[in-house]
Design a protein around this motif. Structure first.
Motif, PDB file in Angstrom:
ATOM      1  N   VAL A  30      -3.884 -20.021 -29.468  1.00 29.41           N
ATOM      2  CA  VAL A  30      -4.178 -18.624 -29.632  1.00 29.41           C
ATOM      3  C   VAL A  30      -3.636 -18.082 -28.448  1.00 29.41           C
ATOM      4  N   MET A  31      -3.388 -16.640 -28.276  1.00 31.59           N
ATOM      5  CA  MET A  31      -3.154 -15.948 -27.059  1.00 31.59           C
ATOM      6  C   MET A  31      -4.310 -16.276 -25.896  1.00 31.59           C
ATOM      7  N   ALA A  32      -3.636 -16.391 -24.871  1.00 35.34           N
ATOM      8  CA  ALA A  32      -4.600 -16.685 -23.344  1.00 35.34           C
ATOM      9  C   ALA A  32      -5.041 -15.128 -22.981  1.00 35.34           C
ATOM     10  N   TYR A  33      -5.842 -15.327 -21.974  1.00 37.36           N
ATOM     11  CA  TYR A  33      -6.209 -14.310 -21.198  1.00 37.36           C
ATOM     12  C   TYR A  33      -6.870 -12.944 -21.974  1.00 37.36           C
ATOM     13  N   GLY A  34      -7.375 -13.370 -23.229  1.00 38.70           N
ATOM     14  CA  GLY A  34      -8.104 -12.390 -23.981  1.00 38.70           C
ATOM     15  C   GLY A  34      -7.388 -11.805 -25.044  1.00 38.70           C
ATOM     16  N   GLY A  35      -6.312 -12.258 -25.348  1.00 38.70           N
ATOM     17  CA  GLY A  35      -5.255 -11.682 -26.524  1.00 38.70           C
ATOM     18  C   GLY A  35      -5.767 -12.303 -27.826  1.00 38.70           C
ATOM     19  N   ASP A  36      -6.872 -13.037 -28.003  1.00 38.09           N
ATOM     20  CA  ASP A  36      -7.140 -13.764 -29.247  1.00 38.09           C
ATOM     21  C   ASP A  36      -8.158 -13.037 -29.986  1.00 38.09           C
ATOM     22  N   LYS A 237      -8.390 -19.264 -20.910  1.00 33.19           N
ATOM     23  CA  LYS A 237      -8.857 -19.436 -22.219  1.00 33.19           C
ATOM     24  C   LYS A 237     -10.133 -18.639 -22.716  1.00 33.19           C
ATOM     25  N   MET A 238     -10.026 -17.405 -22.739  1.00 35.42           N
ATOM     26  CA  MET A 238     -10.785 -16.347 -22.787  1.00 35.42           C
ATOM     27  C   MET A 238     -11.535 -16.634 -24.219  1.00 35.42           C
ATOM     28  N   ARG A 239     -10.866 -17.299 -25.099  1.00 39.19           N
ATOM     29  CA  ARG A 239     -11.374 -17.403 -26.498  1.00 39.19           C
ATOM     30  C   ARG A 239     -12.752 -18.151 -26.529  1.00 39.19           C
ATOM     31  N   TYR A 240     -12.976 -19.130 -25.442  1.00 37.73           N
ATOM     32  CA  TYR A 240     -14.313 -19.945 -25.363  1.00 37.73           C
ATOM     33  C   TYR A 240     -15.355 -18.924 -24.867  1.00 37.73           C
ATOM     34  N   ILE A 241     -15.096 -17.975 -24.181  1.00 42.34           N
ATOM     35  CA  ILE A 241     -16.073 -17.040 -23.827  1.00 42.34           C
ATOM     36  C   ILE A 241     -16.256 -16.116 -24.876  1.00 42.34           C
ATOM     37  N   GLY A 242     -15.383 -15.419 -25.463  1.00 36.77           N
ATOM     38  CA  GLY A 242     -15.129 -14.497 -26.540  1.00 36.77           C
ATOM     39  C   GLY A 242     -16.042 -14.895 -27.827  1.00 36.77           C
ATOM     40  N   ALA A 243     -15.734 -16.378 -28.155  1.00 31.45           N
ATOM     41  CA  ALA A 243     -16.502 -16.886 -29.389  1.00 31.45           C
ATOM     42  C   ALA A 243     -17.959 -17.145 -28.989  1.00 31.45           C
ATOM     43  N   GLN A 244     -18.341 -17.322 -27.901  1.00 34.60           N
ATOM     44  CA  GLN A 244     -19.778 -17.389 -27.424  1.00 34.60           C
ATOM     45  C   GLN A 244     -20.552 -16.084 -27.791  1.00 34.60           C
ATOM     46  N   PHE A 245     -19.873 -15.022 -27.160  1.00 39.50           N
ATOM     47  CA  PHE A 245     -20.495 -14.048 -27.431  1.00 39.50           C
ATOM     48  C   PHE A 245     -20.694 -13.239 -28.772  1.00 39.50           C
ATOM     49  N   ASP A 246     -19.462 -13.559 -29.694  1.00 42.69           N
ATOM     50  CA  ASP A 246     -19.314 -13.107 -30.823  1.00 42.69           C
ATOM     51  C   ASP A 246     -20.594 -13.796 -31.496  1.00 42.69           C
ATOM     52  N   ALA A 247     -21.014 -15.008 -31.123  1.00 44.52           N
ATOM     53  CA  ALA A 247     -21.929 -15.896 -32.048  1.00 44.52           C
ATOM     54  C   ALA A 247     -23.262 -15.111 -31.642  1.00 44.52           C
ATOM     55  N   MET A 248     -23.303 -14.764 -30.402  1.00 44.88           N
ATOM     56  CA  MET A 248     -24.734 -14.271 -29.827  1.00 44.88           C
ATOM     57  C   MET A 248     -25.059 -12.842 -30.246  1.00 44.88           C
ATOM     58  N   LEU A 249     -23.869 -12.219 -30.523  1.00 42.02           N
ATOM     59  CA  LEU A 249     -24.205 -10.877 -31.199  1.00 42.02           C
ATOM     60  C   LEU A 249     -24.141 -10.728 -32.617  1.00 42.02           C
ATOM     61  N   THR A 250     -24.182 -11.670 -33.288  1.00 38.38           N
ATOM     62  CA  THR A 250     -24.325 -11.983 -34.762  1.00 38.38           C
ATOM     63  C   THR A 250     -25.563 -12.005 -35.251  1.00 38.38           C
ATOM     64  N   ASN A 251     -26.107 -11.346 -36.022  1.00 36.51           N
ATOM     65  CA  ASN A 251     -27.557 -11.385 -36.762  1.00 36.51           C
ATOM     66  C   ASN A 251     -28.496 -11.284 -35.500  1.00 36.51           C
ATOM     67  N   GLU A 252     -28.054 -10.608 -34.519  1.00 29.34           N
ATOM     68  CA  GLU A 252     -29.096 -10.328 -33.406  1.00 29.34           C
ATOM     69  C   GLU A 252     -29.663 -11.833 -32.792  1.00 29.34           C
ATOM     70  N   LEU A 253     -28.702 -12.747 -32.880  1.00 35.38           N
ATOM     71  CA  LEU A 253     -29.113 -14.146 -31.975  1.00 35.38           C
ATOM     72  C   LEU A 253     -29.669 -13.684 -30.654  1.00 35.38           C
ATOM     73  N   TRP A 254     -28.954 -12.911 -29.926  1.00 38.64           N
ATOM     74  CA  TRP A 254     -29.400 -12.548 -28.413  1.00 38.64           C
ATOM     75  C   TRP A 254     -30.826 -11.963 -28.256  1.00 38.64           C
ATOM     76  N   LEU A 255     -31.235 -11.462 -29.252  1.00 40.98           N
ATOM     77  CA  LEU A 255     -32.727 -10.924 -29.232  1.00 40.98           C
ATOM     78  C   LEU A 255     -33.613 -12.108 -29.597  1.00 40.98           C
ATOM     79  N   LYS A 256     -33.206 -12.588 -30.656  1.00 41.81           N
ATOM     80  CA  LYS A 256     -34.081 -13.645 -31.179  1.00 41.81           C
ATOM     81  C   LYS A 256     -34.461 -14.963 -30.007  1.00 41.81           C
ATOM     82  N   THR A 257     -33.520 -15.235 -29.332  1.00 45.09           N
ATOM     83  CA  THR A 257     -33.780 -16.172 -28.313  1.00 45.09           C
ATOM     84  C   THR A 257     -34.760 -15.532 -27.216  1.00 45.09           C
ATOM     85  N   ALA A 258     -34.433 -14.288 -26.994  1.00 48.24           N
ATOM     86  CA  ALA A 258     -35.244 -13.668 -25.714  1.00 48.24           C
ATOM     87  C   ALA A 258     -36.525 -13.480 -26.195  1.00 48.24           C
ATOM     88  N   ARG A 259     -36.858 -13.122 -27.553  1.00 47.38           N
ATOM     89  CA  ARG A 259     -38.296 -13.067 -28.069  1.00 47.38           C
ATOM     90  C   ARG A 259     -38.966 -14.401 -28.215  1.00 47.38           C
TER      91      ARG A 259
END
Length: 342
Positions: A30-36, A237-259
């Protein structure tokens, strides 16, 4: 050291959902530097969370995110006001000072929180060439003492800053814990309150690595991409950071873990309050407990369940819970406390 202790939520592993997202992203080219498309999807989720009129830049770590945000908002002749306990003051080895060139001015607080009354004495010397020009107020949500700012408290600080042509930076390394504690929409303590730039934490909440710098006024961030590159925070290889945030912000996972982390800290608080030799020093609002215990017992306790000493002189310690802390971890530690402190 594989046993779960209470030193830091940085000690925890990586969420299964995040590992799965990394593995899914690890396919083909995929595109590097966030182009993915992984990065694009994560940014869209951030816009859904905070509003369409934001600008998002991913970084490797929290110090890097803070440096980017503060550098964009300042010139080297400016000063940055923050609590004396702030991460940018205590735990970043002078990185904000070095990269911004600014004078960082720490302000003593009883609970890690700034107030307009504490800030106002530092708002002087504007236009006076012999004085560092105040430009940024930096607050942490939740604070380095586990306390939280209400939406009204954040807005009061932002209003004061904007009245003086200043900006407000929020270090949100544990923003999720604050949102859960307050039971508010994330916009209420950021977008709607008037925050100018936010360091949005991922690592402490279950990601492998990655933070996000969010500008709530894109006019402020026109030079952010250059500063990120100079700060050595641009991931190829920004995709590996982007993919993580994409998962965290899906179905409020980021809030479930904090809760869960907050709930474990509440359980720990309820249990240690029953031990006479333990004195809790701060209101327990998120995933951390600050407490005084006999100094001569600390080393022995650390051998079983590692944690950090907050103040070597007083014997104050910090216990942090994570997304993977269990009830058994809590009760095992409490049993050890009772045994050693008896």
């Amino acid at each position: 050291m594989n046993k779960r202790g209470f030193a830091s939520d940085n000690f925890s592993g990586v969420l299964p959902e995040v590992l799965e997202a990394i593995n899914e992203a690890n396919q083909g080219h995929v595109m590097a530097y966030g182009g993915d498309h992984y990065t694009a999807s994560a940014i869209e989720k951030f816009k859904h969370l905070f509003g369409e009129n934001i600008d998002v830049y991913f970084a490797f770590n929290g110090t890097g995110a803070n440096v980017i945000g503060l550098s964009v908002l300042t010139q080297s002749y400016n000063s940055i006001l923050c609590p004396a306990t702030a991460h940018i003051q205590v735990d970043e080895c002078g990185a904000p000072d070095k990269f911004t060139g600014c004078k960082v001015i720490p302000i003593d607080t009883p609970n890690g929180k700034l107030t307009p009354e504490l800030i106002k004495p530092q708002l002087h010397g504007f236009g006076f060439e012999h004085h560092s020009q105040p430009k940024v107020i930096s607050i942490t949500q939740c604070t380095e003492l586990g306390t939280v700012y209400t939406p009204e408290e954040v807005k009061a600080i932002c209003d004061l800053a904007h009245e003086h042509d200043m900006y407000v930076h929020m270090d949100g390394a544990r923003l999720a814990n604050a949102v859960v504690s307050l039971d508010v929409d994330a916009k209420e303590i950021t977008t709607n309150a008037g925050i100018d730039v936010l360091s949005f934490g991922g690592t402490k909440n279950g990601m492998m690595l990655g933070e996000a710098v969010i500008f709530f006024n894109p006019d402020l961030s026109k030079n952010a991409k250059y500063i990120r590159k100079q700060s050595m925070q641009l991931c190829s290889k920004m995709r590996y950071i982007g993919a993580q945030f994409d998962a965290m912000l899906t179905n409020e996972l980021w809030l479930k873990t904090a809760r869960h982390a907050n709930a474990m800290a509440k359980l720990l608080k309820d249990e240690v309050e029953k031990i006479p030799q333990v004195t809790i020093t701060q209101e327990v609002q998120t995933n951390g407990i600050w407490a005084l215990i006999p100094k001569d017992k600390i080393e022995k306790l650390q051998e079983e369940y590692f944690f950090w000493i907050w103040d070597e002189h007083t014997g104050e310690v910090r216990w942090l819970c994570s997304f993977d802390t269990t009830k058994e971890d809590i009760l095992g530690f409490v049993d050890l406390l009772k045994q050693e402190l008896a």
